[in-house]
Scaffold this motif. Structure first.
Motif, short mmCIF file in Angstrom:
data_model
loop_
_atom_site.label_atom_id
_atom_site.label_comp_id
_atom_site.label_asym_id
_atom_site.label_seq_id
_atom_site.Cartn_x
_atom_site.Cartn_y
_atom_site.Cartn_z
N LEU A 141 -31.01 5.89 -21.51
CA LEU A 141 -32.29 5.71 -20.82
C LEU A 141 -33.29 6.80 -21.22
O LEU A 141 -34.45 6.76 -20.80
CB LEU A 141 -32.09 5.77 -19.29
CG LEU A 141 -31.24 4.67 -18.64
CD1 LEU A 141 -31.02 4.99 -17.16
CD2 LEU A 141 -31.92 3.31 -18.79
N ARG B 131 -31.90 5.33 -13.16
CA ARG B 131 -32.99 4.36 -13.41
C ARG B 131 -34.17 4.64 -12.49
O ARG B 131 -35.33 4.50 -12.87
CB ARG B 131 -32.48 2.93 -13.20
CG ARG B 131 -31.55 2.48 -14.32
CD ARG B 131 -31.31 0.96 -14.27
NE ARG B 131 -30.37 0.57 -15.29
CZ ARG B 131 -29.14 0.07 -15.06
NH1 ARG B 131 -28.72 -0.12 -13.82
NH2 ARG B 131 -28.35 -0.24 -16.06
N THR C 127 -36.37 7.57 -13.78
CA THR C 127 -36.98 7.50 -15.11
C THR C 127 -38.45 7.90 -15.01
O THR C 127 -39.18 7.41 -14.14
CB THR C 127 -36.88 6.05 -15.66
OG1 THR C 127 -35.51 5.68 -15.62
CG2 THR C 127 -37.36 5.97 -17.10
#
Ligand code: FO1
Length: 316
Positions: free
Chosen positions: A284, A259, A262
């Protein structure tokens, strides 16, 4: 190819690339290995400028590092430190006799006005390192750690207090006005493979990406952009990454790391122990590579490096 690196995790992966590439990763036509290294951990000790992450990468690439500790030189002695203690100096930061020579030379050159990047290149060449070693910036950037006991200089937090304090926040003094060192931006934009090493995302990678221009260069890079998770099985391979993820409110897993990356990288490399996280990480938007990421000795480092090089068609 280019590695963005902090200390031990970055050094081990960089060593793998140096072993896998021709001539130890020496610059070659469109090739070679460049390591762009964090300087937020740099500190002044006994009047000397110490660059722990640069030295960890340099000594590891030179085959001179203390493998057990991960930092410092192998076969060290500590006579100078003992004498410094006798003279009343604080000696909680362990500096070996041979390591001190590096800091003496670095400090002398810096005082003559030579930029850190040039000093580093000269030191690395003297120690037989073929790859290119670049501090992310020649300007002073200093990591400060906010804890329940107050704000600490990085090595106070990391070494003196053994990274036992909860980390409530981090600042990188000087980063807003720091300029990338010569060669850093082209090394990022022109690489065919850009690897974020399994270094601490907050302590090591952020002060590299945070130097103005670097994050944009990563975004604009034509490279295959890859990050190797420093979290395996919900634990940090080394150091306080797991505690810091937790206290800063992130999931302590390779998914939590993904995360953070990203928009920075396209490929997440996670350990076989975390295979179950491949699907949520892919959700993701990442390409996910599942492999053994705990490198151990030179063979494991070289194997991982070869796998990453194969992804861009290198026949290393
Ligand atoms: N780490 C320690 O845990 N204790 C030390 O006394 C210590 C001394 C030291 C001296 C030179 C050097 O280049 C690194 C040193 N490190 C030491 C490692 C260093 O503090 C950390 O590895 C990094 O700053 C974190 O990446």
């Amino acid at each position: 190819m280019t590695v963005l690196a902090g200390g031990v995790g970055g050094a081990r992966l960089a060593h793998g690339f140096a072993l896998a590439l021709p001539d130890g990763g020496a610059p070659a036509d469109g090739g070679g290995l460049t390591c762009v290294v964090n300087v937020g951990d740099d500190t002044a000790r006994h009047g000397l400028h110490v660059s722990p992450d640069l030295d960890t990468v340099m000594y590891t690439l030179a085959g001179l590092n203390d493998e057990e500790r991960g930092w410092g030189l192998t076969g060290e002695s500590y006579a100078t430190l003992a004498q410094l203690e006798r003279l009343g100096e604080d000696t909680w930061f362990t500096l070996g006799d041979k390591d001190l020579a590096t800091h003496v030379v670095r400090t002398a050159r810096l005082r003559e006005g030579v930029p850190l990047s040039e000093v580093t290149a000269a030191l690395a060449a003297s120690l037989g390192v073929h790859a290119r070693l670049l501090p992310v910036t020649d300007d002073p950037v200093r990591t400060r750690v906010t804890t329940p006991s107050g704000t600490l200089a990085f090595q106070e937090y990391f070494v003196r207090r053994q990274h036992a304090d909860a980390v409530l926040g981090l600042t990188f003094d000087g980063i807003g006005t720091a300029a990338p060192a010569p060669g850093v931006l082209p090394a990022v934009t022109d690489a065919d493979l850009l690897v974020v090493a399994p270094s601490n995302p907050f302590l090591s990678v952020e002060p590299v990406l945070g130097v103005p221009g670097v994050r944009d260069a990563v975004r604009a890079s034509r490279a295959r952009r890859v990050a190797v998770s420093p979290i395996v099985g919900g634990r940090a391979v080394k150091g306080p990454a797991a505690q810091i993820l937790e206290t800063l409110g992130h999931e302590v897993s390779a998914l939590g790391v993904a995360r953070l990356y990203t928009g920075v990288v396209d490929v997440m490399v996670i350990d076989e122990a975390d295979a179950a996280l491949a699907a949520p990480i892919a959700d993701l938007g990442f390409e996910v590579v599942v492999t053994g990421t705990v490198m151990g000795g030179p063979d494991g480092r070289e194997r991982l490096a070869r796998e990453l090089l194969a992804g861009v068609g290198h026949r290393a």
